[in-house]
Design a protein around this motif. Sequence first.
Motif, PDB file in Angstrom:
ATOM      1  N   LYS A 284       0.824  -1.214   0.000  1.00  0.00           N
ATOM      2  CA  LYS A 284       0.000   0.000   0.000  1.00  0.00           C
ATOM      3  C   LYS A 284       0.861   1.268   0.000  1.00  0.00           C
ATOM      4  O   LYS A 284       0.643   2.213   0.764  1.00  0.00           O
ATOM      5  CB  LYS A 284      -0.938   0.021   1.220  1.00  0.00           C
ATOM      6  N   LEU A 285       1.847   1.312  -0.897  1.00  0.00           N
ATOM      7  CA  LEU A 285       2.762   2.452  -0.933  1.00  0.00           C
ATOM      8  C   LEU A 285       2.100   3.712  -1.480  1.00  0.00           C
ATOM      9  O   LEU A 285       2.437   4.823  -1.068  1.00  0.00           O
ATOM     10  CB  LEU A 285       3.984   2.117  -1.799  1.00  0.00           C
ATOM     11  N   LEU A 318       6.669  12.016 -12.925  1.00  0.00           N
ATOM     12  CA  LEU A 318       6.310  12.086 -11.503  1.00  0.00           C
ATOM     13  C   LEU A 318       7.552  12.198 -10.635  1.00  0.00           C
ATOM     14  O   LEU A 318       7.531  12.789  -9.554  1.00  0.00           O
ATOM     15  CB  LEU A 318       5.524  10.835 -11.091  1.00  0.00           C
ATOM     16  N   GLY A 319       8.657  11.621 -11.114  1.00  0.00           N
ATOM     17  CA  GLY A 319       9.895  11.651 -10.353  1.00  0.00           C
ATOM     18  C   GLY A 319       9.910  10.690  -9.185  1.00  0.00           C
ATOM     19  O   GLY A 319      10.752  10.789  -8.290  1.00  0.00           O
ATOM     20  N   THR A 320       8.996   9.716  -9.185  1.00  0.00           N
ATOM     21  CA  THR A 320       8.855   8.783  -8.069  1.00  0.00           C
ATOM     22  C   THR A 320       9.311   7.376  -8.440  1.00  0.00           C
ATOM     23  O   THR A 320       9.669   6.593  -7.562  1.00  0.00           O
ATOM     24  CB  THR A 320       7.372   8.744  -7.618  1.00  0.00           C
ATOM     25  N   PHE A 321       9.303   7.074  -9.731  1.00  0.00           N
ATOM     26  CA  PHE A 321       9.589   5.708 -10.157  1.00  0.00           C
ATOM     27  C   PHE A 321      10.940   5.621 -10.865  1.00  0.00           C
ATOM     28  O   PHE A 321      11.279   6.448 -11.708  1.00  0.00           O
ATOM     29  CB  PHE A 321       8.483   5.192 -11.075  1.00  0.00           C
ATOM     30  N   PHE A 380       3.311  11.563   1.564  1.00  0.00           N
ATOM     31  CA  PHE A 380       1.988  11.252   2.112  1.00  0.00           C
ATOM     32  C   PHE A 380       1.260  10.223   1.244  1.00  0.00           C
ATOM     33  O   PHE A 380       0.039  10.247   1.138  1.00  0.00           O
ATOM     34  CB  PHE A 380       1.154  12.529   2.236  1.00  0.00           C
ATOM     35  N   ARG A 381       2.035   9.355   0.562  1.00  0.00           N
ATOM     36  CA  ARG A 381       1.514   8.283  -0.293  1.00  0.00           C
ATOM     37  C   ARG A 381       0.825   8.802  -1.551  1.00  0.00           C
ATOM     38  O   ARG A 381       0.117   8.076  -2.226  1.00  0.00           O
ATOM     39  CB  ARG A 381       0.553   7.372   0.475  1.00  0.00           C
ATOM     40  N   GLY A 382       1.054  10.074  -1.873  1.00  0.00           N
ATOM     41  CA  GLY A 382       0.457  10.645  -3.071  1.00  0.00           C
ATOM     42  C   GLY A 382       1.504  11.119  -4.059  1.00  0.00           C
ATOM     43  O   GLY A 382       1.240  12.022  -4.847  1.00  0.00           O
ATOM     44  N   ALA A 383       2.718  10.529  -4.015  1.00  0.00           N
ATOM     45  CA  ALA A 383       3.855  10.898  -4.884  1.00  0.00           C
ATOM     46  C   ALA A 383       4.327  12.322  -4.630  1.00  0.00           C
ATOM     47  O   ALA A 383       4.894  12.962  -5.512  1.00  0.00           O
ATOM     48  CB  ALA A 383       3.498  10.692  -6.351  1.00  0.00           C
ATOM     49  N   THR A 414      12.949  24.763   2.572  1.00  0.00           N
ATOM     50  CA  THR A 414      12.071  23.605   2.700  1.00  0.00           C
ATOM     51  C   THR A 414      10.939  23.764   1.685  1.00  0.00           C
ATOM     52  O   THR A 414      10.313  24.823   1.610  1.00  0.00           O
ATOM     53  CB  THR A 414      11.491  23.497   4.116  1.00  0.00           C
ATOM     54  N   SER A 415      10.711  22.715   0.907  1.00  0.00           N
ATOM     55  CA  SER A 415       9.646  22.789  -0.096  1.00  0.00           C
ATOM     56  C   SER A 415       8.877  21.477  -0.135  1.00  0.00           C
ATOM     57  O   SER A 415       9.416  20.412   0.174  1.00  0.00           O
ATOM     58  CB  SER A 415      10.222  23.099  -1.478  1.00  0.00           C
ATOM     59  N   LEU A 416       7.619  21.574  -0.516  1.00  0.00           N
ATOM     60  CA  LEU A 416       6.760  20.403  -0.684  1.00  0.00           C
ATOM     61  C   LEU A 416       6.061  20.538  -2.027  1.00  0.00           C
ATOM     62  O   LEU A 416       5.425  21.555  -2.308  1.00  0.00           O
ATOM     63  CB  LEU A 416       5.738  20.308   0.445  1.00  0.00           C
ATOM     64  N   ILE A 417       6.203  19.503  -2.869  1.00  0.00           N
ATOM     65  CA  ILE A 417       5.615  19.518  -4.208  1.00  0.00           C
ATOM     66  C   ILE A 417       4.584  18.404  -4.322  1.00  0.00           C
ATOM     67  O   ILE A 417       4.892  17.237  -4.044  1.00  0.00           O
ATOM     68  CB  ILE A 417       6.696  19.351  -5.291  1.00  0.00           C
ATOM     69  N   TRP A 418       3.367  18.777  -4.723  1.00  0.00           N
ATOM     70  CA  TRP A 418       2.307  17.802  -4.981  1.00  0.00           C
ATOM     71  C   TRP A 418       2.195  17.589  -6.494  1.00  0.00           C
ATOM     72  O   TRP A 418       2.182  18.572  -7.256  1.00  0.00           O
ATOM     73  CB  TRP A 418       0.965  18.305  -4.462  1.00  0.00           C
ATOM     74  N   PRO A 419       2.077  16.360  -6.987  1.00  0.00           N
ATOM     75  CA  PRO A 419       1.987  16.120  -8.431  1.00  0.00           C
ATOM     76  C   PRO A 419       0.567  16.305  -8.959  1.00  0.00           C
ATOM     77  O   PRO A 419       0.024  15.434  -9.642  1.00  0.00           O
ATOM     78  CB  PRO A 419       2.452  14.666  -8.554  1.00  0.00           C
ATOM     79  N   ARG A 420      -0.013  17.440  -8.664  1.00  0.00           N
ATOM     80  CA  ARG A 420      -1.367  17.753  -9.125  1.00  0.00           C
ATOM     81  C   ARG A 420      -1.664  19.203  -8.755  1.00  0.00           C
ATOM     82  O   ARG A 420      -0.936  19.827  -7.974  1.00  0.00           O
ATOM     83  CB  ARG A 420      -2.409  16.836  -8.471  1.00  0.00           C
ATOM     84  N   PHE A 421      -2.723  19.737  -9.305  1.00  0.00           N
ATOM     85  CA  PHE A 421      -3.183  21.064  -8.909  1.00  0.00           C
ATOM     86  C   PHE A 421      -3.980  20.949  -7.613  1.00  0.00           C
ATOM     87  O   PHE A 421      -4.931  20.168  -7.533  1.00  0.00           O
ATOM     88  CB  PHE A 421      -4.079  21.681  -9.984  1.00  0.00           C
ATOM     89  N   ILE A 422      -3.605  21.707  -6.613  1.00  0.00           N
ATOM     90  CA  ILE A 422      -4.397  21.783  -5.381  1.00  0.00           C
ATOM     91  C   ILE A 422      -5.247  23.047  -5.474  1.00  0.00           C
ATOM     92  O   ILE A 422      -4.773  24.166  -5.265  1.00  0.00           O
ATOM     93  CB  ILE A 422      -3.492  21.807  -4.141  1.00  0.00           C
ATOM     94  N   THR A 423      -6.496  22.869  -5.832  1.00  0.00           N
ATOM     95  CA  THR A 423      -7.425  23.973  -6.027  1.00  0.00           C
ATOM     96  C   THR A 423      -8.780  23.580  -5.450  1.00  0.00           C
ATOM     97  O   THR A 423      -9.051  22.394  -5.219  1.00  0.00           O
ATOM     98  CB  THR A 423      -7.593  24.302  -7.526  1.00  0.00           C
ATOM     99  N   PRO A 424      -9.663  24.558  -5.226  1.00  0.00           N
ATOM    100  CA  PRO A 424     -11.003  24.231  -4.720  1.00  0.00           C
ATOM    101  C   PRO A 424     -11.820  23.401  -5.708  1.00  0.00           C
ATOM    102  O   PRO A 424     -12.789  22.761  -5.335  1.00  0.00           O
ATOM    103  CB  PRO A 424     -11.648  25.617  -4.515  1.00  0.00           C
ATOM    104  N   PHE A 425     -11.415  23.414  -6.994  1.00  0.00           N
ATOM    105  CA  PHE A 425     -12.153  22.668  -8.007  1.00  0.00           C
ATOM    106  C   PHE A 425     -11.188  21.738  -8.731  1.00  0.00           C
ATOM    107  O   PHE A 425      -9.983  21.963  -8.784  1.00  0.00           O
ATOM    108  CB  PHE A 425     -12.824  23.621  -9.004  1.00  0.00           C
TER     109      PHE A 425
END
Length: 760
Positions: A284-285, A318-321, A380-383, A414-425
């Motif tokens: 469950k990675l 993604l930079g994860t694999f 956080f398991r979301g790449a 210190t930086s945190l990058i999410w592989p998606r748009f974090i928006t209300p929509f």
Amino acid sequence: MKTRYSILIFTLLILYSCSGTKNIPEGDLLYTGHKIEVNGEKTSRSERKKIEKSLDELIRPKPNRSILGMRPGIFFYNLAGDVKKEKGFRHWLKYKLGEKPVLFSEVDLAYNKKIIQNHAENKGFFNVKTQADSTKTRKKATADYVVSLNYQYKIKEIQYPNDSTSLGKEIVGLKQNSLLKLGEPYDLDKIKTERARIDVKLKELGYYYFNENFILTQVDSTVGNHEVKLWLDIKETTPEKARKAYHINNIYVYSNFKLEQDTLQENSSAAEKYKNFTIIDREKLFKPSVFENTLNFEKGDLYNRTNHNLSLNRLITLGTFKFVKNQFKESDTIGNYLDAYYYLTPLPKKSIRVEALAKSNSANYSGTELNINWSNRNTFRGAELLSIKAFGGLEVQVSGQNNGFNVYRLGGETSLIWPRFITPFKVHTASGFVPRTKASINYEYQLRTQLYALHTFQSSFGYMWKENERKEHNLNVFDITYTKPNKVTDLYREQIQENASLEKVIQKQLIFGPTYSYTYTNTMYTQKKNTFYFKGALDLSANATGLIMGANDPNNPKSILGVSFSQFAKFETDFRHYLNFGNETKLASRIILGVGIPYGNSNELPFVKQFFIGGTSSIRAFRARSIGPGTYLDTTNNTFLPDQSGDIKLEFNTELRTKIYDFIKGAVFVDGGNIWLLNEISDKPGAQFSNQFLKQLAIGTGVGLRFDFSFLILRTDFAFPLRKPYLPKGQEWVIDAIDFGDRNWRKENLIFNLAIGYPF
């Protein structure tokens, strides 16, 4: 006289050694190249030249590189002697700097003649005649080829499949945009390209198992006067499955795939159903939503190569694999459907990297920097990518007025990058590059010895996305910078008394607001004759805040937590054009235009947002940040050279680059430009922008060498001014004063720049 004769004899011996013939084996000759003569009254001169150029690239082997008749590569190859170790200086000298002599015994005249014959026929010259011979002079030999062309055959008619199958109808439907045109010369390469085009289009229509080799091309050269008829048809041996369009059935994702696995069980206990996917991940990675945002296929979709490639590219970026593998298999449960399999091997979750860098900047400072980077992938398991960086560095000016005023830098980020748009929509992009949301916070302590220190805190939150490999966007919804001075020396305060503009460097600064930049480039296409780079950036500060707080008087500015905030709008463009002449010769040009408009709470841009000009990557004939603004010249007796800044910037550069030898490249360049202030300042006469700006440009020229060591490019430039905007009117051009033999002129005007990397 003896000394002169000795020098002459020594020089002749060196030239003889560099000629490359000294150690040629007995009975053999040094191959020095080939000559091609293309004849044919029935063919235009331009067409003959075109054929000659294309044949030049096909003849093998290539001779050793030469400079003015000398072949230094062979000289260094022989100088190194027998090399037994696969590393070290002698190995580098022999195999990197040196070149093994190309012998005439390696030349196959009959084979090259056949290559020439085939190439000419492939271009439509069916009755071509070729000859091959050689010319030998002492220890050297050249290959001589004569090509006699006749009429070039043209396309009279093109016949596409006339069967009633779905595949045949699809191919016929593609002929509208065919690369083959009636009346154009027969060209086998273009026919192959047309077959590949048809294959690509069919892949977009679901024909997964089809390939271009299933298209049969036939030619009839008897249909007219030097004309041909072409037939494009489907081979009878084409497999049945290649004739069918396929849809997507099941999608399996092995998100923790190990290369040593022998068997794969889709229905194992580790399988998890999520919408259109089956995820196999015993540990469950990853959250299943990672693949929903990354894969472009859904169950029931018609297979197409675009979504195939986009999905793979998004998984890779993604930079994860570490490894990404994809496979399609015919479904066992339903006809004309494919099951998609993705095998993903993750990178180590945590890593640490230490970097020691050599660097130079636009202020003519050179130095070193040590970076320590710690990364946590898939936080956080979301790449997601969590990065913590610490750095420290030293920058010095080797020559110039700021020699001794060293710069020390220390800080972290210190930086945190999410592989998606974090928006209300919900936002989904069809790009092959995963969009990213980035939040960062950093701190830097900068100490300029004998002058002052600055504490800088910065934080931002925004989005990065690429439409494709050429177009990139960066939007920071907010970008906050707070700068606080420390340890201001008496020396610096004394200089402020003579130059009041120096005080703005050590003022507290609060800048916040959105920033946006757009980048377009096709410079990765190295085979194109013309390539471009464009970057446009917009920087806004405190627009809404200033409006809400009623900030409209810069002499009585509004404050937040006791600090006056800056209010401005800044726009900057950087456009570059590269004209490739071939043989590693290129004309590179750049123009930069920047405008900053302070308003409301500010009467000038904050110092860190102002424009500067001059230095190793700007106008190289002038010291860094020493030009302008406008015609202003700082005549105060400063112990150090203060940075001159402005609200408006115009700069242009052009540089002709060419290869001199292997890893050494040369350049001739011209630079020009200036900066200006938007508003008049009494203690800087001539600094304000006006309609006379073209008469206030600084211009310089020079030559340089670039040493390409693969791991870095070391650049050296010698430059001198042609026009000094701060001189009295009518005396700005200083071309007549150029005197390389005058020591005083050289000391005042000749600038040596040492830098890493190209200037643009």
